[in-house]
Write a protein that holds these residues in place. Sequence first.
Motif, PDB file in Angstrom:
ATOM      1  N   PRO A 175      38.122  46.095  35.154  1.00 42.92           N
ATOM      2  CA  PRO A 175      37.979  45.055  34.002  1.00 42.92           C
ATOM      3  C   PRO A 175      39.157  45.205  33.115  1.00 42.92           C
ATOM      4  CG  PRO A 175      35.939  45.538  34.426  1.00 42.92           C
ATOM      5  CD  PRO A 175      36.625  46.523  35.310  1.00 42.92           C
ATOM      6  N   SER A 176      39.545  46.654  32.747  1.00 43.51           N
ATOM      7  CA  SER A 176      40.721  46.676  31.845  1.00 43.51           C
ATOM      8  C   SER A 176      41.976  46.465  32.456  1.00 43.51           C
ATOM      9  CB  SER A 176      40.591  48.408  31.737  1.00 43.51           C
ATOM     10  OG  SER A 176      41.013  48.981  32.718  1.00 43.51           O
ATOM     11  N   LEU A 177      42.201  46.146  33.801  1.00 38.43           N
ATOM     12  CA  LEU A 177      43.415  45.920  34.209  1.00 38.43           C
ATOM     13  C   LEU A 177      43.549  44.690  34.946  1.00 38.43           C
ATOM     14  CD1 LEU A 177      44.273  49.594  36.040  1.00 38.43           C
ATOM     15  CD2 LEU A 177      45.519  48.657  33.932  1.00 38.43           C
ATOM     16  N   LYS A 178      42.372  43.849  35.017  1.00 36.85           N
ATOM     17  CA  LYS A 178      42.020  42.634  35.917  1.00 36.85           C
ATOM     18  C   LYS A 178      43.173  41.766  35.715  1.00 36.85           C
ATOM     19  CE  LYS A 178      38.632  39.237  37.141  1.00 36.85           C
ATOM     20  NZ  LYS A 178      37.326  38.863  36.787  1.00 36.85           N
ATOM     21  N   SER A 179      43.785  41.522  34.299  1.00 38.93           N
ATOM     22  CA  SER A 179      44.489  40.458  34.258  1.00 38.93           C
ATOM     23  C   SER A 179      45.922  40.563  34.460  1.00 38.93           C
ATOM     24  CB  SER A 179      44.587  40.355  32.411  1.00 38.93           C
ATOM     25  OG  SER A 179      45.017  41.253  31.716  1.00 38.93           O
ATOM     26  N   ARG A 180      46.501  41.974  34.878  1.00 39.36           N
ATOM     27  CA  ARG A 180      47.526  42.297  35.306  1.00 39.36           C
ATOM     28  C   ARG A 180      47.584  42.521  36.950  1.00 39.36           C
ATOM     29  NH1 ARG A 180      50.247  46.454  33.158  1.00 39.36           N
ATOM     30  NH2 ARG A 180      48.525  47.685  32.592  1.00 39.36           N
ATOM     31  N   THR A 181      46.379  42.602  37.582  1.00 35.94           N
ATOM     32  CA  THR A 181      46.403  43.432  38.813  1.00 35.94           C
ATOM     33  C   THR A 181      46.136  42.271  39.880  1.00 35.94           C
ATOM     34  OG1 THR A 181      45.443  45.467  37.818  1.00 35.94           O
ATOM     35  CG2 THR A 181      45.122  45.067  40.235  1.00 35.94           C
ATOM     36  N   SER A 182      46.889  42.492  41.082  1.00 35.96           N
ATOM     37  CA  SER A 182      46.652  41.653  42.179  1.00 35.96           C
ATOM     38  C   SER A 182      46.986  42.625  43.433  1.00 35.96           C
ATOM     39  CB  SER A 182      47.753  40.811  42.479  1.00 35.96           C
ATOM     40  OG  SER A 182      47.385  40.023  43.572  1.00 35.96           O
ATOM     41  N   ILE A 183      45.935  42.644  44.470  1.00 35.93           N
ATOM     42  CA  ILE A 183      45.892  43.378  45.653  1.00 35.93           C
ATOM     43  C   ILE A 183      45.790  42.430  46.716  1.00 35.93           C
ATOM     44  CG2 ILE A 183      44.716  45.065  47.034  1.00 35.93           C
ATOM     45  CD1 ILE A 183      43.639  46.409  44.387  1.00 35.93           C
TER      46      ILE A 183
END
Length: 120
Positions: A63-71
Motif C-alpha cells: 500500500p505504501s508504494l502502490k501509487s508508484r509501482t507496476s510489476i
Amino acid sequence: QVQLQESGPGLVKPSQTLSLTCTVSGGSITTNYYYWSWIRQPPGKGLEWIGYITFSGSTYYSPSLKSRTSISRDTSKNQSTLQLSSVTPEDTAVYYCARDSGGDLVYVYWGQGTQVTVSS
C-alpha cells in the motif's frame, strides 16, 4: 534448481522511473502456484516488500508504494519487470526478486540483488 537474476541500471535520477528485470531459469513463471515478488533493502534498514505477480499474472502491491509501482511479466522471456516511478533518494536500495514456495510468500529462492542508487 530455480535461479533468479536481477538486472537494470545502477543509477537513476530523481523523478525518473526505475526499471528492473528479473530473469528466471530452471522453472517457469507461469507454473502453479508460485508468486514472484520484488523486495528491497535500503542502506542500514530492513527488508521492504514491494509487491508480487502471480503464476496467473495477477499483481498486488505494498500500500505504501502502490501509487508508484507496476510489476509485469514477459512469459516468452520468463521475466518479471519492476517499474517504480517518481523515485527519490529514499528509493536507494538493493533490490531483490524472489519466489515463494507456493502462494504463501515464504521465499525459498532469491536473486543476488542489484544496487540501485537514486542521485542527480
